[in-house]
Scaffold this motif. Structure first.
Motif, mmCIF file in Angstrom:
data_model
loop_
_atom_site.group_PDB
_atom_site.id
_atom_site.type_symbol
_atom_site.label_atom_id
_atom_site.label_comp_id
_atom_site.label_asym_id
_atom_site.label_seq_id
_atom_site.Cartn_x
_atom_site.Cartn_y
_atom_site.Cartn_z
ATOM 1 N N ALA A 114 0.916 -1.060 -0.408
ATOM 2 C CA ALA A 114 -0.133 -0.405 0.057
ATOM 3 C C ALA A 114 0.688 1.351 -0.097
ATOM 4 C CB ALA A 114 -0.763 -0.231 1.279
ATOM 5 N N MET A 115 1.889 1.077 1.165
ATOM 6 C CA MET A 115 2.911 2.226 0.775
ATOM 7 C C MET A 115 3.526 3.160 0.014
ATOM 8 S SD MET A 115 3.991 2.376 5.110
ATOM 9 C CE MET A 115 4.461 3.931 5.481
ATOM 10 N N LEU A 116 4.103 1.880 -0.991
ATOM 11 C CA LEU A 116 4.896 1.909 -2.159
ATOM 12 C C LEU A 116 3.420 1.271 -3.125
ATOM 13 C CD1 LEU A 116 7.572 -0.466 -1.293
ATOM 14 C CD2 LEU A 116 7.746 1.870 -1.148
ATOM 15 N N TYR A 117 2.229 1.871 -3.437
ATOM 16 C CA TYR A 117 1.647 1.614 -4.025
ATOM 17 C C TYR A 117 1.462 0.656 -5.352
ATOM 18 C CZ TYR A 117 -2.827 4.006 -6.581
ATOM 19 O OH TYR A 117 -3.814 3.785 -7.285
ATOM 20 N N LEU A 118 1.612 -0.722 -5.230
ATOM 21 C CA LEU A 118 2.018 -1.555 -6.204
ATOM 22 C C LEU A 118 0.988 -1.956 -7.169
ATOM 23 C CD1 LEU A 118 4.930 -3.297 -3.654
ATOM 24 C CD2 LEU A 118 5.361 -1.661 -5.862
ATOM 25 N N LYS A 123 -4.483 -2.846 -8.646
ATOM 26 C CA LYS A 123 -6.041 -3.678 -8.870
ATOM 27 C C LYS A 123 -6.654 -3.872 -7.913
ATOM 28 C CE LYS A 123 -5.195 -8.220 -10.356
ATOM 29 N NZ LYS A 123 -4.798 -9.788 -10.069
ATOM 30 N N GLN A 124 -6.128 -4.375 -7.059
ATOM 31 C CA GLN A 124 -7.623 -4.320 -6.415
ATOM 32 C C GLN A 124 -8.693 -3.509 -4.864
ATOM 33 O OE1 GLN A 124 -5.388 -7.190 -2.911
ATOM 34 N NE2 GLN A 124 -5.154 -8.709 -3.980
ATOM 35 N N GLU A 125 -7.400 -1.996 -5.492
ATOM 36 C CA GLU A 125 -8.560 -1.361 -5.662
ATOM 37 C C GLU A 125 -9.392 -0.630 -6.372
ATOM 38 O OE1 GLU A 125 -7.664 1.662 -2.145
ATOM 39 O OE2 GLU A 125 -7.819 0.252 -1.928
ATOM 40 N N LYS A 126 -8.890 -0.896 -7.654
ATOM 41 C CA LYS A 126 -10.381 -0.816 -8.176
ATOM 42 C C LYS A 126 -10.970 -2.018 -8.231
ATOM 43 C CE LYS A 126 -9.800 -0.573 -13.197
ATOM 44 N NZ LYS A 126 -9.223 -1.239 -14.938
ATOM 45 N N ILE B 135 6.416 11.667 3.095
ATOM 46 C CA ILE B 135 4.816 12.476 2.210
ATOM 47 C C ILE B 135 3.963 11.763 1.610
ATOM 48 C CG2 ILE B 135 3.468 14.094 1.350
ATOM 49 C CD1 ILE B 135 5.222 16.123 2.321
ATOM 50 N N VAL B 136 5.265 11.361 0.766
ATOM 51 C CA VAL B 136 4.263 10.001 -0.690
ATOM 52 C C VAL B 136 4.033 8.809 0.333
ATOM 53 C CG1 VAL B 136 4.530 8.922 -2.570
ATOM 54 C CG2 VAL B 136 5.710 12.119 -2.317
ATOM 55 N N ASN B 140 -0.049 7.534 -0.047
ATOM 56 C CA ASN B 140 -0.613 6.628 -0.680
ATOM 57 C C ASN B 140 -0.782 5.169 1.069
ATOM 58 O OD1 ASN B 140 0.406 6.465 -2.926
ATOM 59 N ND2 ASN B 140 2.750 6.097 -2.282
ATOM 60 N N LEU B 141 -0.568 5.242 2.196
ATOM 61 C CA LEU B 141 -0.957 4.387 2.944
ATOM 62 C C LEU B 141 -2.196 4.500 3.066
ATOM 63 C CD1 LEU B 141 -0.758 2.444 4.910
ATOM 64 C CD2 LEU B 141 0.245 4.530 6.578
#
Lengths: 254, 294
Positions: A114-118, A123-126, B135-136, B140-141
């Motif tokens: 989540a923090m790195l927005y991998l 995909k799952q968020e969508k 911040i980024v 994202n979190l």
């Protein structure tokens, strides 16, 4: 087949016995009613099933698994969810955010993803967002998607709370006085909604309510509680003609 | 750039790092902490020990400081986060003060006299880069399901549990990330001041951080950034007023709290989308008012 079984369940608060050795089953796919005078222990039973209160004695099984004294979030994960007598929405969040927050039963990306927005998170968020919008569509709330929950009219707040519960994809839905404060017209709408939900989402429902026309109209089986004890159990017609029930509600003649 | 202005910006950046962490805990998870200076102290002393005693490079030292602070927060959290009401807040207050008093007596780190001679690794470039990364990651979190779960815990605990959210776990995660941010802030501070003293991490530091978060607006990262920049530089800008500057600082905080209790940003964020919306709203208003005149 029974989805939920309560065996000899007792709850005591200090010296007060709120629920006293109640045996009770909910059949899979049914709509069951739970009625009784004020203070009979109806909401306590909801709190026991959902793990908000700990059971003093007895056993509750759901889908063949023992859920006695499990944490509420575990019980929710297993497929039991509920609404509250006094509505408990995430008041300051929008309608969409309320549903999206609860929509997460098949998203398993980790904190680091989540923090790195991998990609897996994206995909799952969508998918989650699609699910949430679908659900709002079905529940007729899509045009109020960006309203703050607290600003919705009362009837729609109830509806949103049901929508949020459904976003967990539950097998058993507990509704605590869903028709409280509604006029006969709104109550009729709610009855249609409840039968619709059962068909569309393939779930079982347990309802507490004081509106007898609602309970008698849609429940296949009813349990009556009085002073924490089970007074009667049966079909709506059996309950209506049961002398003990009439006594509890209206008193004895002479 | 003027060294003085640079200094103010670095200090703002260090404060911002700690405030970002506290913002996650207080603004998004709804838990108040008055012990974040304690986590800064643990991060600062650990990072300084790594660079001074073990000659480690700066970034790994900062990360070890963050892990140390996070680890300690996990212990505090495991013991106190199951308590209801304000007990967690009181526990953090006790923790912050205890940390300071313990450091006062650890001669290995110079005790109450302080610890000079820490290498000056912190500069404006690395402070800015670290803050942008921070911040980024935080943004994202918060946009993810994990962030939504924390916000749900803030809004309504019982309903969160019924929605399948493990309230205790999310409070603990929030606290641990928050402490890690504070730990990095402490490490940056140690390598900027080149000197550490337990007094730097007193209760006033913790309250300063909380004031910044509330001033900027609970539940807004942009608000925390704005708050950290304004409230760190304000006492410096007001230096001409000498003794009166802290009074003005206090007044500024009180005025904001009275006129805008939700804080500067009040839960809103600066994002490209929100800016677009704001401008189109303003345009719409102007059009309406000009139509009205005709």
């Amino acid at each position: 087949m029974n989805l939920l079984e309560m065996k000899n369940v007792t709850k005591r608060f200090g010296g007060l016995t709120a629920v006293s050795s109640v045996d009770f089953e909910i059949e899979k796919g049914s709509i069951t009613g739970l009625i009784g005078p004020n203070g009979a222990g109806k909401t306590t039973i909801f709190n026991l099933i959902t793990g908000v209160y700990k059971v003093t004695e007895g056993k509750i099984t759901f889908d063949g698994k023992d859920i006695t004294n499990k944490e509420p979030y575990m019980i929710a994960d297993m497929g039991i969810t509920r609404t509250f007598q006094n509505i408990r929405l995430f008041k300051k969040l929008s309608v969409y955010e309320n549903v999206l927050t609860a929509c997460q039963y098949n998203a398993n990306y980790s904190l680091f993803e989540a923090m790195l927005y991998l990609p897996r998170c994206r995909k799952q968020e969508k998918q989650l967002k699609e699910q949430a919008e679908n659900l709002l569509e079905i529940m007729g709330l899509i045009d109020r998607k960006d309203f703050i929950a607290n600003n919705l009219p009362y009837g729609l707040q109830r509806r949103l709370e049901i929508a949020r519960a459904l976003s967990l994809n539950p097998k058993l839905l507990l509704l605590d006085e869903p028709a409280a404060g509604m006029n006969p017209d709104e109550t009729a709408q709610l009855m249609n909604l409840i039968s619709d939900i059962r068909k569309k989402f393939d779930l079982s429902i347990l309802i507490i309510d004081h509106h007898m026309d609602l309970v008698m109209g849609i429940c296949e089986k009813i349990m009556v509680l009085n002073f924490g004890c089970k007074l009667a159990e049966g079909t709506p017609i059996e309950i209506q003609s049961n002398p003990k029930v009439i006594e509890a509600y209206l008193g004895v003649e002479g | 750039m003027d060294a003085y202005i640079q200094g103010i910006l670095i200090l703002s950046g260090i404060n911002l790092m700690a405030v970002l962490g506290l913002s996650l805990l207080t603004g998004f998870t709804g838990l108040f902490s008055f012990g974040h200076a304690g986590f800064m102290a643990i991060g600062g002393y650990t990072a300084a020990a790594m660079t001074v005693k073990y000659h480690m490079p700066f970034i790994p030292a900062l990360l070890i400081g963050a892990i140390a602070a996070s680890f300690v927060s996990a212990i505090i959290g495991a013991l106190t986060l199951k308590l209801k009401g304000d007990y967690f807040c009181i526990a953090t207050l006790g923790f912050g003060e205890a940390t300071r008093l313990i450091l006062d007596n650890v001669q290995y780190f110079g005790g109450a006299r302080g610890w000079p001679g820490i290498p000056a690794y912190t500069n404006l470039t690395n402070v800015v880069i670290i803050n942008i990364i921070a911040i980024v990651l935080l943004a994202n979190l918060i946009r993810s399901k994990h962030g939504r779960n924390m916000i749900a815990v803030r809004e309504e605990e019982l309903a969160s549990q019924i929605a399948g959210i493990n309230v205790f776990k999310y409070k603990l995660i929030s606290l641990m990330i928050s402490a890690a941010y504070a730990g990095i802030a402490g490490g940056l501070m140690a390598h900027y001041m080149t000197f550490l003293q337990p007094k730097m991490f007193a209760l006033t530091k913790s309250t300063e951080l909380t004031i910044i978060v509330i001033f900027g607006g609970l539940g807004s990262i942009s608000g925390s950034v704005l708050g950290a920049l304004v409230l760190t530089s304000l006492p410096e800008i007001l230096r001409a007023f000498s003794n009166w500057r802290l009074v003005i600082y206090g007044l500024a905080v009180i005025i904001i709290m009275i006129t805008r209790p939700e804080g500067l940003m009040g839960g809103y964020e600066f994002t490209p989308q929100s800016m677009k919306k704001l401008f189109s709203n303003l345009k719409g208003k102007r059009l309406k008012s000009s139509e009205g005149r005709e």
